[in-house]
Enzyme design. Sequence first.
Site, PDB file in Angstrom:
ATOM      1  N   GLU A   1     -67.901   9.640  32.226  1.00 13.76           N
ATOM      2  CA  GLU A   1     -66.982  10.697  31.790  1.00 13.76           C
ATOM      3  C   GLU A   1     -66.489  10.460  30.365  1.00 13.76           C
ATOM      4  O   GLU A   1     -66.168   9.326  29.998  1.00 13.76           O
ATOM      5  CB  GLU A   1     -65.770  10.754  32.727  1.00 13.76           C
ATOM      6  CG  GLU A   1     -66.161  11.079  34.162  1.00 13.76           C
ATOM      7  CD  GLU A   1     -64.969  11.402  35.056  1.00 13.76           C
ATOM      8  OE1 GLU A   1     -65.144  12.190  35.989  1.00 13.76           O
ATOM      9  OE2 GLU A   1     -63.870  10.851  34.812  1.00 13.76           O
TER      10      GLU A   1
ATOM     11  N   ARG B   1     -70.314   6.692  41.958  1.00 12.63           N
ATOM     12  CA  ARG B   1     -70.456   7.385  43.250  1.00 12.63           C
ATOM     13  C   ARG B   1     -70.882   8.817  42.979  1.00 12.63           C
ATOM     14  O   ARG B   1     -70.997   9.230  41.826  1.00 12.63           O
ATOM     15  CB  ARG B   1     -69.099   7.403  43.949  1.00 12.63           C
ATOM     16  CG  ARG B   1     -68.035   8.006  43.045  1.00 12.63           C
ATOM     17  CD  ARG B   1     -66.746   8.294  43.753  1.00 12.63           C
ATOM     18  NE  ARG B   1     -65.678   8.618  42.831  1.00 12.63           N
ATOM     19  CZ  ARG B   1     -65.433   9.809  42.331  1.00 12.63           C
ATOM     20  NH1 ARG B   1     -66.206  10.837  42.639  1.00 12.63           N
ATOM     21  NH2 ARG B   1     -64.429  10.012  41.494  1.00 12.63           N
TER      22      ARG B   1
HETATM   23  P1  ADP Z   1     -59.320   9.417  37.008  1.00  9.61           P
HETATM   24  O1  ADP Z   1     -60.113   8.176  37.192  1.00  9.61           O
HETATM   25  O2  ADP Z   1     -58.013   9.344  37.753  1.00  9.61           O
HETATM   26  O3  ADP Z   1     -60.083  10.662  37.261  1.00  9.61           O
HETATM   27  P2  ADP Z   1     -59.663   9.698  34.115  1.00  9.61           P
HETATM   28  O4  ADP Z   1     -59.409   8.585  33.180  1.00  9.61           O
HETATM   29  O5  ADP Z   1     -61.074  10.068  34.401  1.00  9.61           O
HETATM   30  O6  ADP Z   1     -58.875   9.410  35.468  1.00  9.61           O
HETATM   31  O7  ADP Z   1     -58.908  10.976  33.598  1.00  9.61           O
HETATM   32  C1  ADP Z   1     -58.832  12.138  34.360  1.00  9.61           C
HETATM   33  C2  ADP Z   1     -58.295  13.266  33.525  1.00  9.61           C
HETATM   34  O8  ADP Z   1     -57.023  12.937  32.950  1.00  9.61           O
HETATM   35  C3  ADP Z   1     -59.153  13.625  32.356  1.00  9.61           C
HETATM   36  O9  ADP Z   1     -60.180  14.509  32.703  1.00  9.61           O
HETATM   37  C4  ADP Z   1     -58.142  14.278  31.453  1.00  9.61           C
HETATM   38  O10 ADP Z   1     -57.850  15.574  31.902  1.00  9.61           O
HETATM   39  C5  ADP Z   1     -56.896  13.486  31.663  1.00  9.61           C
HETATM   40  N1  ADP Z   1     -56.797  12.429  30.641  1.00  9.61           N
HETATM   41  C6  ADP Z   1     -57.248  11.164  30.764  1.00  9.61           C
HETATM   42  N2  ADP Z   1     -57.011  10.468  29.636  1.00  9.61           N
HETATM   43  C7  ADP Z   1     -56.393  11.307  28.780  1.00  9.61           C
HETATM   44  C8  ADP Z   1     -55.894  11.179  27.448  1.00  9.61           C
HETATM   45  N3  ADP Z   1     -55.976  10.040  26.775  1.00  9.61           N
HETATM   46  N4  ADP Z   1     -55.326  12.265  26.873  1.00  9.61           N
HETATM   47  C9  ADP Z   1     -55.230  13.433  27.530  1.00  9.61           C
HETATM   48  N5  ADP Z   1     -55.674  13.597  28.791  1.00  9.61           N
HETATM   49  C10 ADP Z   1     -56.253  12.567  29.408  1.00  9.61           C
END
Ligand code: ADP
Length: 657
Positions: free
Chosen positions: A277, A294
Amino acid sequence: MKTIKTLLVANRGEIASRIFSTARRMGLGTVAVFSDADEHLPFVRHADVAVRIGPAPSAQSYLNAAALLRAATLTGADAVHPGYGFLSENAAFAQAVLAAGLTFVGPSPKSIAAMGTKREAKRLAVAHGLSVVPGFEGGDQSTTALSEQAMALTLPVIFKPSAGGGGKGMHVVHRAEELVVAIESAKREALRAFGDATLIGEKYLARPRHIEIQILADAHGNVTHLFERECSVQRRHQKVIEEAPAFTLSPKLRAAMSEAALTIARAISYVGAGTVEFLLDENENFYFCEMNTRLQVEHRVTERITGIDLVEEQIRLAQGEVLRVSASTLTPQGHAIECRLYAERPEAGFLPAAGEVLHLTLPRRPDTLIDCSIEAGSAVSTHYDPMLAKIVAHGATRELAIAELRASLRELTLLGVDHNGAFLEAVVSHPDFETNQVHIHWLESAAPRPPAQPSSLLLPSLALVVLHSRASSAHTAPSRPVVPHFRNNAFADAFVEIAQGDLRFRVQYQVCDSRTLSIRVAEQAQRFTFLRIDEERWSIEDALGLKRTAVVAVTNETYFVSLAGYTSTLRLLPRFQSSQSQQQAGGLIAPMPGKVISVHVSAGTQVTKGQTLMVLESMKMEQRIVAPKEGTVSQVAAREGAQVTAGQVLIRFGDDA
Ligand code: ADP
């Protein structure tokens, strides 16, 4: 090479059903596991055999590795598919499956562990030359140290559970004075949801898109991507709409992101299906976010544009087969969009909803695929994720896929549980979505509102409630074609009070003949004629002769009326509700069923508007109950640890009594 014969799915709901369908097609035996809360859900019947693994709380059922392995032994399963959520990214569980001599349909425990925490994953990405969002890893996890690091990075900052997933437990802080409450809340949620309170912090990006790359890799060193997905339409950091391909991505960027994803997969000798991602900013910089080791909820959109069954590939790769597919020989076909039907109330900040499914009509269209966890009669509880179904539309172009999705959403009728169906339709009809001018905060900031019920549907909806309430109070046989309990005498002053959300209607009505009812609300009056079609459906004709078909379902004085694609939830109010009893019932009520996890005030506490009074937890999510105004608490009506129902009074103020 090992050949899998019987597959146990260590999961529930639509994902279990989805995996069973591929396993069955491949000729494998299938085993479902279920908690006490899920015994009657369809997925339990979709497997050859099903095993009860424990009580409703996931810690005692779907997260109970010993119970899952016992179920495998009991049924002779030789492989375990973890689905998504629950133990799907738990290295210790994967290890335990292998140690029991079973095949784990997923990557090695080592790969899972390498991506197990956001902290380690970011370090690894940096070591391989990828960009990550600037932030801190929070070596010192004290609230003071985390606050200081956040201030040094400059606000706004997002705190994430290092061991997290599914958007849970993330807290965005815009102002210094919010830091302490946010950090402590984030730590608590992280500990509860992931068993680890460690937080990382990152610069909160203003308008990024979420783009991710699907990966497949075998144990022989072959790895391919399967193009990208865009998942920028999110609420609470959780995806709501996902699509493939990403419409506005340039070929150059697409190639660069795919290459970065392959680098990560190779770096951890990944085997199986995974997703890398990224966040993409407005200047086309992309940052590695995490790798999910996964299957993803949104894997269906990739399947629809590639024609590849990702679950089949996962099973084959877990058997040790050589990768059969490659992006270099594939041309994505058309466009696919998935939306997630959630049991929630978009108009109330997307709060989860629960209840019994009273009626369900799913769209039946050749270009729409549905994975669904419920049927009429299913109980939707607050124990698990509120996703009810995935609706996946395909079209030759993005425009056609949107049109298909919209048509499908219109065909969907779900009564008995509040859901986001109408909201989804508003989202996919929004000009920003149509032109793909979206970013991850769009849904919550530009917030497309569900279309209000057209005023022309209010009167017929209210008329149906009157009709039904009279029918149920008269205990009449439901199968007669007319409204049998109606008498021909006029009820000049008969009336009922009906609520729709915060609106109250005093509905006066008069029975004209055995099939006709005349109603008056404020200055509006109209006559309707009814004909019963079956148990749930009525034909309703207005004074202009327009006939519509309505679906009506009732539970506990709540009426769900679906008319011309709109569903209204209407509540019949007790007949002679005195203003005194309304006041006695006053105070702050629980917006959803859940558990009180902390109480911050007691009787006599002076509070200011917006102050946190209590924190509830429902579906693994925290909900703060805040003071609506300045005042003095007169009573705290729910203790820490108490289970509360929606509508239950939690806190009263001096002037409520
Ligand atoms: P998870 O493992 O809980 O899914 P992620 O790190 O993949 O967490 O982040 C999920 C979502 O959170 C991202 O798709 C985005 O919408 C938001 N997000 C994560 N990091 C940031 C950031 N640095 N700034 C703004 N939004 C963020």
